[in-house]
Design a protein around this motif. Structure first.
Motif, PDB file in Angstrom:
ATOM      1  N   VAL A  92      -5.130  -4.148  -9.898  1.00  0.00           N
ATOM      2  CA  VAL A  92      -4.131  -4.463  -9.905  1.00  0.00           C
ATOM      3  C   VAL A  92      -4.195  -4.213  -8.071  1.00  0.00           C
ATOM      4  O   VAL A  92      -4.495  -3.408  -7.741  1.00  0.00           O
ATOM      5  N   ALA A  93      -3.868  -5.682  -7.310  1.00  0.00           N
ATOM      6  CA  ALA A  93      -3.298  -5.371  -5.075  1.00  0.00           C
ATOM      7  C   ALA A  93      -2.030  -4.519  -5.585  1.00  0.00           C
ATOM      8  O   ALA A  93      -1.012  -4.985  -5.906  1.00  0.00           O
ATOM      9  N   LEU A  94      -2.445  -3.763  -4.545  1.00  0.00           N
ATOM     10  CA  LEU A  94      -0.925  -2.740  -4.002  1.00  0.00           C
ATOM     11  C   LEU A  94      -0.384  -4.068  -2.307  1.00  0.00           C
ATOM     12  O   LEU A  94      -1.202  -4.688  -2.302  1.00  0.00           O
ATOM     13  N   LYS A  95       0.918  -3.497  -3.017  1.00  0.00           N
ATOM     14  CA  LYS A  95       1.773  -4.410  -1.598  1.00  0.00           C
ATOM     15  C   LYS A  95       1.130  -3.879  -0.338  1.00  0.00           C
ATOM     16  O   LYS A  95       1.931  -2.245  -0.554  1.00  0.00           O
ATOM     17  N   LYS A  96       1.148  -4.649   0.075  1.00  0.00           N
ATOM     18  CA  LYS A  96       0.973  -4.230   2.097  1.00  0.00           C
ATOM     19  C   LYS A  96       2.112  -3.341   2.272  1.00  0.00           C
ATOM     20  O   LYS A  96       2.773  -5.078   2.903  1.00  0.00           O
ATOM     21  N   TRP A  97       3.158  -2.675   2.863  1.00  0.00           N
ATOM     22  CA  TRP A  97       3.999  -2.836   3.295  1.00  0.00           C
ATOM     23  C   TRP A  97       4.597  -2.844   4.810  1.00  0.00           C
ATOM     24  O   TRP A  97       3.598  -2.698   5.344  1.00  0.00           O
ATOM     25  N   LYS A  98       5.327  -3.281   5.374  1.00  0.00           N
ATOM     26  CA  LYS A  98       4.992  -3.924   6.678  1.00  0.00           C
ATOM     27  C   LYS A  98       6.371  -2.870   7.424  1.00  0.00           C
ATOM     28  O   LYS A  98       7.052  -2.343   6.179  1.00  0.00           O
ATOM     29  N   VAL A  99       6.281  -2.755   8.682  1.00  0.00           N
ATOM     30  CA  VAL A  99       7.117  -1.752   8.965  1.00  0.00           C
ATOM     31  C   VAL A  99       8.558  -2.004   8.959  1.00  0.00           C
ATOM     32  O   VAL A  99       9.470  -1.824   8.833  1.00  0.00           O
ATOM     33  N   ASP A 100       9.222  -3.319   9.109  1.00  0.00           N
ATOM     34  CA  ASP A 100      10.543  -3.154   9.140  1.00  0.00           C
ATOM     35  C   ASP A 100      10.857  -3.607   7.895  1.00  0.00           C
ATOM     36  O   ASP A 100      12.101  -3.846   7.305  1.00  0.00           O
ATOM     37  N   GLU A 101       9.869  -3.331   6.857  1.00  0.00           N
ATOM     38  CA  GLU A 101      10.491  -3.497   5.427  1.00  0.00           C
ATOM     39  C   GLU A 101      11.229  -1.851   4.561  1.00  0.00           C
ATOM     40  O   GLU A 101      11.420  -1.542   4.936  1.00  0.00           O
ATOM     41  N   LEU A 102       9.878  -1.153   5.210  1.00  0.00           N
ATOM     42  CA  LEU A 102      10.282   0.455   5.760  1.00  0.00           C
ATOM     43  C   LEU A 102      11.521   0.773   6.711  1.00  0.00           C
ATOM     44  O   LEU A 102      12.241   1.569   5.903  1.00  0.00           O
ATOM     45  N   LEU A 103      11.438  -0.026   7.411  1.00  0.00           N
ATOM     46  CA  LEU A 103      12.466   0.178   8.496  1.00  0.00           C
ATOM     47  C   LEU A 103      14.350  -0.085   7.737  1.00  0.00           C
ATOM     48  O   LEU A 103      15.397   0.948   7.651  1.00  0.00           O
ATOM     49  N   ALA A 104      13.898  -0.902   7.179  1.00  0.00           N
ATOM     50  CA  ALA A 104      15.220  -1.342   5.895  1.00  0.00           C
ATOM     51  C   ALA A 104      15.698  -0.598   4.918  1.00  0.00           C
ATOM     52  O   ALA A 104      16.227  -0.253   4.449  1.00  0.00           O
ATOM     53  N   ILE A 105      14.462  -0.293   4.315  1.00  0.00           N
ATOM     54  CA  ILE A 105      14.700   0.946   2.973  1.00  0.00           C
ATOM     55  C   ILE A 105      14.596   2.242   4.000  1.00  0.00           C
ATOM     56  O   ILE A 105      15.484   2.730   2.745  1.00  0.00           O
ATOM     57  N   ASP A 106      14.649   2.562   4.520  1.00  0.00           N
ATOM     58  CA  ASP A 106      15.705   3.968   5.086  1.00  0.00           C
ATOM     59  C   ASP A 106      16.168   4.255   5.851  1.00  0.00           C
ATOM     60  O   ASP A 106      17.577   4.074   5.286  1.00  0.00           O
ATOM     61  N   LYS A 107      16.911   2.038   6.499  1.00  0.00           N
ATOM     62  CA  LYS A 107      18.392   2.452   6.874  1.00  0.00           C
ATOM     63  C   LYS A 107      19.034   2.148   5.669  1.00  0.00           C
ATOM     64  O   LYS A 107      20.466   2.725   5.798  1.00  0.00           O
ATOM     65  N   ALA A 108      19.207   1.569   4.468  1.00  0.00           N
ATOM     66  CA  ALA A 108      19.321   1.362   3.584  1.00  0.00           C
ATOM     67  C   ALA A 108      19.724   3.231   2.332  1.00  0.00           C
ATOM     68  O   ALA A 108      20.118   3.272   1.196  1.00  0.00           O
TER      69      ALA A 108
END
Length: 178
Positions: free
Chosen positions: A2-18
């Motif tokens: 199973v391939a794990l998702k490779k997170w991007k900085v902008d995605e992590l920042l959006a998740i944090d902001k939410a």
């Protein structure tokens, strides 16, 4: 497999902001993978001591950045223990600092030496962080890495506790990490 998702900085920042990240957990993004980082008492003590020394020592010449994000391209947002940064009039309010803004980066390895050396250090080198110190608490020494090339550093100096280290960007200054 199973391939794990490779997170991007902008995605992590959006998740944090939410507000979807647990504020009590310290996480960092290295090469697209999320890592949780615990902080023990010894680690915290060394960090506080370094902060109390470096802030007055580098006042007006560098910003002392404690456990805040450093943007490493599209897939990296580590939170180094301490970084000496180029001064910025807005204190990096519009963006996270990048490797070109870093004079010196310090990691304190109380229980994370292997992680710091095998995961974080290669990422720092690949992204051009000029100088990284790993304070190896258990061995009572500081590992000084300079001159990044590829996923490693061309020079490594092992400095025992009690011996001063002179950052490349500030050769006239001496720091005692341990």
């Amino acid at each position: 497999m199973v391939a794990l998702k490779k997170w991007k900085v902008d995605e992590l920042l959006a998740i944090d902001k939410a507000g979807l990240l647990n504020p009590e957990k310290r996480v960092e993004l290295i090469e697209g993978e999320l890592y949780e980082m615990p902080i023990g008492e010894n680690h915290a003590s060394i960090l506080m001591r370094l902060n109390s020394i470096l802030v007055p020592q580098f006042a007006g010449r560098a910003l002392v950045n404690i456990q805040n994000p450093l943007r490493l391209g599209e897939f990296g947002l580590p939170q180094p223990d301490l970084a000496l940064l180029e001064p910025s009039p807005d204190f990096y309010a519009q963006r996270h600092p990048e490797p070109s803004n870093v004079y010196l980066l310090i990691e304190i390895a109380d229980s994370t030496l292997k992680y710091d050396q095998e995961v974080k250090l290669p990422s720092y080198a690949r992204n051009g962080v000029r100088e990284v110190w790993i304070v190896d608490v258990a061995a009572g020494q500081t590992l000084v890495y300079r001159n990044p090339q590829g996923s490693g550093y061309q020079t490594l100096e092992v400095v025992p506790a009690g011996q001063p280290i002179h950052p490349s960007a500030f050769p006239e200054d001496a720091i005692l990490p341990l």
